[in-house]
Scaffold this active site. Sequence first.
Site, PDB file in Angstrom:
ATOM      1  N   CYS A   1       8.987  70.264  53.144  1.00 44.16           N
ATOM      2  CA  CYS A   1       9.189  69.529  51.620  1.00 44.16           C
ATOM      3  C   CYS A   1       9.237  70.769  50.768  1.00 44.16           C
ATOM      4  O   CYS A   1       9.808  70.526  49.625  1.00 44.16           O
ATOM      5  CB  CYS A   1       7.990  68.822  51.370  1.00 44.16           C
ATOM      6  SG  CYS A   1       8.036  67.327  52.450  1.00 44.16           S
TER       7      CYS A   1
ATOM      8  N   HIS B   1      12.307  62.208  46.222  1.00 41.60           N
ATOM      9  CA  HIS B   1      12.164  63.235  47.015  1.00 41.60           C
ATOM     10  C   HIS B   1      12.913  63.362  48.156  1.00 41.60           C
ATOM     11  O   HIS B   1      12.536  63.289  49.400  1.00 41.60           O
ATOM     12  CB  HIS B   1      10.354  62.958  47.476  1.00 41.60           C
ATOM     13  CG  HIS B   1       9.975  64.309  48.142  1.00 41.60           C
ATOM     14  ND1 HIS B   1      10.392  65.317  48.010  1.00 41.60           N
ATOM     15  CD2 HIS B   1       8.812  64.406  49.368  1.00 41.60           C
ATOM     16  CE1 HIS B   1       9.934  66.270  48.861  1.00 41.60           C
ATOM     17  NE2 HIS B   1       8.905  65.588  49.512  1.00 41.60           N
TER      18      HIS B   1
END
Length: 396
Positions: free
Chosen positions: A83, A343
Site C-alpha cells: 500500500c 485507495h
Amino acid sequence: MGGRVYVVGVGMTKFEKPGGRDWDYPDMARESGTAALADAGVDYAQVEAAYVGYVYGESTAGQRAVYELGLTGIPIVNVNNNCSTGSTALYLATQAVRSGQVDCALALGFEKMQPGSLGSTFDDREQPLMRHLLALAELHEFAMPPAPYMFGAAGVEHMRRYGTTAEQFAKIGEKNHRHSANNPYAQFQDVYTLAEILESRQVYGPLTKLQCSPTSDGSGAAIIVSESFVERHGLADRAVEIVGQAMVTDLPSTFADRSAISLVGADMTRTAAAKVYAQAGITASDVDVIELHDCFSANELLTYEALGLCAEGEGGKLVDAGETTYGGQWVVNPSGGLISKGHPLGATGLAQCAELTWQLRGTADARQVPGASVALQHNIGLGGAVVVTAYRPANR
C-alpha cells in the site's frame, strides 16, 4: 541530505469503483501523467527517469503505462511496496534528483483492482504477510479478510489499553467522509452522520464498513526536479519543496512487542516521522495539514500518536477535541483520505502528494486549509514499509 528537491507538477484521476469506468491502466497513467506535466509546464522529453508503482499487474506494466506519455528511452523502474507503493515511487524519484543523477524525474502510480476485499495472486508460495499474521493470531483470534482483521485487532488493543471507544474511531470515519464531499477526485462524496457510521455493517472489532477504505481504480503522478531545474525554468511560483523524507521497514519491535499496534506499523511510522522532523527542522506542532494512511479509522488514530500529534494512548481525546479537522490544530485528510477518497494501492501515495501540493499552493478550493505552510504525508504498506514526507512552498 544532498541537493534541494521540489514537486513542480501533480496530477491525478478521479478514483473510481473497480469496473465503474471503461478504462485500463494505460488510460489512467496517460490522464494523471499528462495532467502532472501540464501542471509543471514541463515536456515529457525533459523527464530523465520514471518510477512507476502498481501492486496488481504484470511485469513491465510501468513501461506500458508511461509509453502513453512518450518514447524517449529513459530508465523506467517498476515499483511494488504494497500500500506504500505510490510514495515509494515518490521516494525513489526524490532520491534520484537529490543525488544529482537526474534533474527531472516522474513518479507515477496506478491501480486497476478487482472488486471486494484484497486477495492473494500467487497461492503456491508463502504470503509476504504470513509472519505478521501468525504473530497476530497468537494475540487475537484469526479472521478474514486479513487487512481489516489486522487493523481492527490493533483498534481492539488500543481500546483495552487506553479506554478508546468505538465512537471515537467512528468519528474519524465521519470526518473523512465529510471532508471528501468537497473533493471532485474522491470515489465517494457522501456525508454520513456519526450514527450512520456506527450502525453500518461491522467488519472487525470497532471497524464498520464506513470506516474502511474501498478497493479503487485510479492513478496519480508528480514531477520531481532539482533546484537548478526550478531556477532555469522559472518554476518557483508552483514549486513545493520536499524538506524531509524517510522510508522505514519493519523493526525488531514489530514482532518483539507482541502487540497488534506494532504489527501494523506504528513503530515504523514513529521512526520515520522522527527522521523527517529532524531533517526538516520542525516538530508536529509546526505542521498545518496532513494526508495520512487511513486504510481503516483505527490506523488513523494510531498514526496520530506515532506522528507525535499527541501522546501514546491519547488519540481518542484528540478526536473528541476536534483537533484533526477544520478549526483544529491540524486538518488531517482534507481529501477524504483513503476511507472516502479511495485507495488504488499504487496511486495512493501520489494522490496524497497532489493534495498537499494543492494545499501549499493555496489552490485546494473548498478543501483549502487556511494559511497552510507546512504539510506532512504518511503512507504505509504492511509487510512492511512506511514513507513519511514533509513539504514547504518554495516561495515562503
